[in-house]
Each structure stands twice: as C-alpha cells, then as structure tokens.
Design an enzyme around this catalytic site. Structure first.
Site, PDB file in Angstrom:
ATOM      1  N   GLY A 221     -66.695   5.997 -75.007  1.00  0.00           N
ATOM      2  CA  GLY A 221     -67.779   6.786 -75.587  1.00  0.00           C
ATOM      3  C   GLY A 221     -67.823   8.233 -75.141  1.00  0.00           C
ATOM      4  O   GLY A 221     -67.761   9.154 -75.963  1.00  0.00           O
TER       5      GLY A 221
ATOM      6  N   SER B   4     -65.578  10.024 -73.373  1.00  0.00           N
ATOM      7  CA  SER B   4     -64.300  10.714 -73.590  1.00  0.00           C
ATOM      8  C   SER B   4     -64.112  11.078 -75.053  1.00  0.00           C
ATOM      9  O   SER B   4     -63.611  12.156 -75.386  1.00  0.00           O
ATOM     10  CB  SER B   4     -63.139   9.830 -73.122  1.00  0.00           C
ATOM     11  OG  SER B   4     -63.200   9.600 -71.736  1.00  0.00           O
ATOM     12  N   SER B   5     -64.509  10.166 -75.940  1.00  0.00           N
ATOM     13  CA  SER B   5     -64.381  10.427 -77.370  1.00  0.00           C
ATOM     14  C   SER B   5     -65.304  11.559 -77.803  1.00  0.00           C
ATOM     15  O   SER B   5     -64.916  12.434 -78.587  1.00  0.00           O
ATOM     16  CB  SER B   5     -64.694   9.152 -78.161  1.00  0.00           C
ATOM     17  OG  SER B   5     -64.419   9.323 -79.532  1.00  0.00           O
TER      18      SER B   5
ATOM     19  N   GLY C 278     -66.254   0.738 -71.623  1.00  0.00           N
ATOM     20  CA  GLY C 278     -64.799   0.667 -71.670  1.00  0.00           C
ATOM     21  C   GLY C 278     -64.214   0.943 -73.039  1.00  0.00           C
ATOM     22  O   GLY C 278     -63.038   0.679 -73.278  1.00  0.00           O
ATOM     23  N   ILE C 279     -65.040   1.491 -73.946  1.00  0.00           N
ATOM     24  CA  ILE C 279     -64.529   1.801 -75.288  1.00  0.00           C
ATOM     25  C   ILE C 279     -64.503   3.308 -75.554  1.00  0.00           C
ATOM     26  O   ILE C 279     -64.330   3.745 -76.690  1.00  0.00           O
ATOM     27  CB  ILE C 279     -65.289   1.048 -76.400  1.00  0.00           C
ATOM     28  CG1 ILE C 279     -66.800   1.267 -76.319  1.00  0.00           C
ATOM     29  CG2 ILE C 279     -64.979  -0.439 -76.339  1.00  0.00           C
ATOM     30  CD1 ILE C 279     -67.568   0.577 -77.449  1.00  0.00           C
TER      31      ILE C 279
ATOM     32  N   MET D  55     -72.671   3.208 -72.992  1.00  0.00           N
ATOM     33  CA  MET D  55     -72.116   3.860 -71.808  1.00  0.00           C
ATOM     34  C   MET D  55     -71.647   2.779 -70.837  1.00  0.00           C
ATOM     35  O   MET D  55     -72.282   1.738 -70.704  1.00  0.00           O
ATOM     36  CB  MET D  55     -73.171   4.764 -71.169  1.00  0.00           C
ATOM     37  CG  MET D  55     -73.495   5.975 -72.030  1.00  0.00           C
ATOM     38  SD  MET D  55     -74.636   7.145 -71.247  1.00  0.00           S
ATOM     39  CE  MET D  55     -76.182   6.272 -71.430  1.00  0.00           C
TER      40      MET D  55
ATOM     41  N   LYS E  97     -62.384   3.273 -78.774  1.00  0.00           N
ATOM     42  CA  LYS E  97     -60.999   2.834 -78.577  1.00  0.00           C
ATOM     43  C   LYS E  97     -61.005   1.477 -77.893  1.00  0.00           C
ATOM     44  O   LYS E  97     -61.980   1.074 -77.247  1.00  0.00           O
ATOM     45  CB  LYS E  97     -60.196   3.841 -77.747  1.00  0.00           C
ATOM     46  CG  LYS E  97     -60.716   4.116 -76.334  1.00  0.00           C
ATOM     47  CD  LYS E  97     -60.291   3.113 -75.270  1.00  0.00           C
ATOM     48  CE  LYS E  97     -60.800   3.504 -73.886  1.00  0.00           C
ATOM     49  NZ  LYS E  97     -60.635   2.406 -72.886  1.00  0.00           N
TER      50      LYS E  97
ATOM     51  N   ASP F 286     -58.895   9.684 -70.412  1.00  0.00           N
ATOM     52  CA  ASP F 286     -58.868   9.132 -71.770  1.00  0.00           C
ATOM     53  C   ASP F 286     -59.068  10.190 -72.855  1.00  0.00           C
ATOM     54  O   ASP F 286     -58.889   9.890 -74.039  1.00  0.00           O
ATOM     55  CB  ASP F 286     -59.950   8.055 -71.936  1.00  0.00           C
ATOM     56  CG  ASP F 286     -59.610   6.765 -71.212  1.00  0.00           C
ATOM     57  OD1 ASP F 286     -58.471   6.645 -70.721  1.00  0.00           O
ATOM     58  OD2 ASP F 286     -60.481   5.880 -71.143  1.00  0.00           O
TER      59      ASP F 286
END
Length: 286
Positions: free
Chosen positions: A101, A103-104, A98-99, A95, A11, A136
């Site tokens: 990883g 949480s997704s 901030g994209i 890791m 994200k 997130d």
C-alpha cells in the site's frame, strides 16, 4: 494538464525466499512480484506556490512522515521544480498487509508528479529515487511483474499466469521489522540457479514465523487453505490463493465471509497504473 487521477495497485509476492543477510542488516531476497487490479486511488492538482499538501482521512501516519509527501518533496528537491501539488488519497489497501500500500502510493506519486510537473525523468531515474523511499517502490515504478533480487530492487521482468485471487485481510498489522529480526526466521534458502524462474516455487520463508506469532493470519491461511493453496504475501498480514475464474473466487470468498474479510482481484503482469498512464500518453499524442 492541471489535474490527474491514478490508481496505486496492490502487489503479491507469489513466493519469497530469504537467501542471506547483509552486513548492513538488510536481507537478501528472491521473490516474484505480481500486481492486482485493486488498489488505492490518488488525485493530483497542480499548485504554483511549491506547497505539497496531502488530503486524506487516514490519520495513522503524520503528514510529513507519509510516504506520499516524502516522495513528492524528494522529487521536488531533486528536480529543482518550483511547482507543488494538492494530493487526495482514497485509501483502500490495508496498512501492514504485505500488499504494498504505502510503496505503491509513493510510486504513483512519483510517476504522477513527473507527468504533471512535465519533468524529463525516465523510469530508471524515478525507480532509483523510489528505492530511497522503500525496497518495494521500484517495482511499482516499473509496472511489470518481476523476479526480484537483492533487497527486492534488482528486477527482471517475468510473465507468470494471471489468475483470479482471493485475498484475505486479517484484522492485524504485521511488523516487517519484527519478522525480519526474528531469531527463528529462515535466512539460508539456496539461490535459484534456473532461468527463467520456475513457477513452482510456492514458499514464503516469512510464513512460519508470522503464523506462529499472529493467530489471525494462521486462521486465515487455514480457512483459505480448505479451497486452494494459501500463502502469505510479503511479511503479511494478507494471505492469498489463486483460482481459474472470477466466479470461483467470488464463490469461495462468499463462503468465507462469515469469518474472514477480503476481496477478489485479477492478477496482472502490467500494473493498472501503467495501463492508465499508457492510455493518457496515447490520448495526448492523438
């Protein structure tokens, strides 16, 4: 279905404003999340002995502390199922980038196991469970680009433009705790009054502090900023810039490849995880 393979997409925070700090120490945010067609991949195989086992080459996080394992065990406990799963993680996302990883990965695990274990859990229930794993996680469970408030869990679907992005990945992991506890962090941005949310908000309140403390991130922002507006996502370390075509994004990444590491990906308002799940539902009902 005994085995399932699903993506865990990245994200971006297209912008991020910090509008206050709560009594419990968490920060009140306003941000817009959009997904990328780029991410990790997880495969799930059913076990009938109740064991949750993660198979991965990533050793940075102990097995029992991994968000994937925690998500699986939490869903197992809350649902009362006696089933388990073998889970294989192919890690692509950095890791501390901030994209999203971790949480997704957790959200994909919740959705995959709810499907594999044939649980009668809707998105609301899975998102609520996901929130206990991380702020997130709910947006990944929901799978639609969103304007987020609170700590990031109050979600309103939005549909920003879907450009191609160059995402640079500085070789440094940024500590979210460090950034949010930094004395120089802006914590008094004014809440947005306009609805729908304007697309012109192009600021990340974390960016000045991250730039100041992480020269690798500052260098990436300066490099990408020569071609387009470059911005931090989340607390970093990844930075991104939008382009109208894949060809243009590819060209810029190639020009930067001597000094920067990164990738090109399409922005998407419906996550590739949810597109895959929708196709599975259609196949099973056909």
């Amino acid at each position: 279905m005994q085995k399932l393979t699903l993506p865990a997409p990245a994200k971006l925070n297209l912008w991020l404003h910090i509008i206050g700090r709560r009594a419990d120490g968490y920060h009140e945010l306003e941000t817009v999340f959009q997904f990328l067609d780029h991410g990790d991949e997880l495969s799930f195989a059913l076990r009938d002995d109740g064991v949750i086992r993660l198979h991965t080459e990533i050793e940075a996080v102990p097995h029992d502390s991994n968000l994937i394992v925690r998500a699986a065990r939490m869903l197992q406990a809350q649902s009362g199922t006696t089933l388990g799963a073998d889970i294989w993680l192919t890690k692509v996302l950095p890791m501390g980038g901030g994209i999203g990883g971790g949480s997704s990965d957790a959200a994909t695990t919740l959705l995959a196991l709810a499907h594999l274990w044939q649980l009668d859990w809707d998105e609301d229930r899975l998102a609520a469970l996901g929130l206990s794993l991380g702020a997130d996680v709910p947006v990944f469970v929901r799978g639609h680009a969103a304007f987020a408030q609170g700590v990031g869990e109050q979600l309103t679907p939005v549909d920003p433009i879907e450009p191609w992005y160059v995402v640079l990945v500085p070789q440094v992991s940024v500590s979210t705790v460090e950034i949010f506890s930094h004395p120089q962090l802006t914590r008094d941005s004014l809440p947005l009054k306009m609805r729908p949310v304007p697309e012109g908000n192009s600021r990340n309140d974390c960016q000045p502090v991250v730039e100041q403390n992480y020269p690798e991130v500052r260098n990436a922002l300066n490099s990408l900023g020569k071609f387009t507006e470059a911005r931090l996502t989340g607390t970093g370390s990844c930075v991104f810039g939008a382009f109208p075509s894949k060809a243009e994004a590819d060209k810029v990444l190639a020009l930067l490849s001597a000094t920067q590491t990164g990738f090109v990906a399409k922005g998407s308002n419906v996550s590739m995880l949810h597109r895959k799940l929708q196709s599975l539902v259609k196949k099973s009902s056909a």
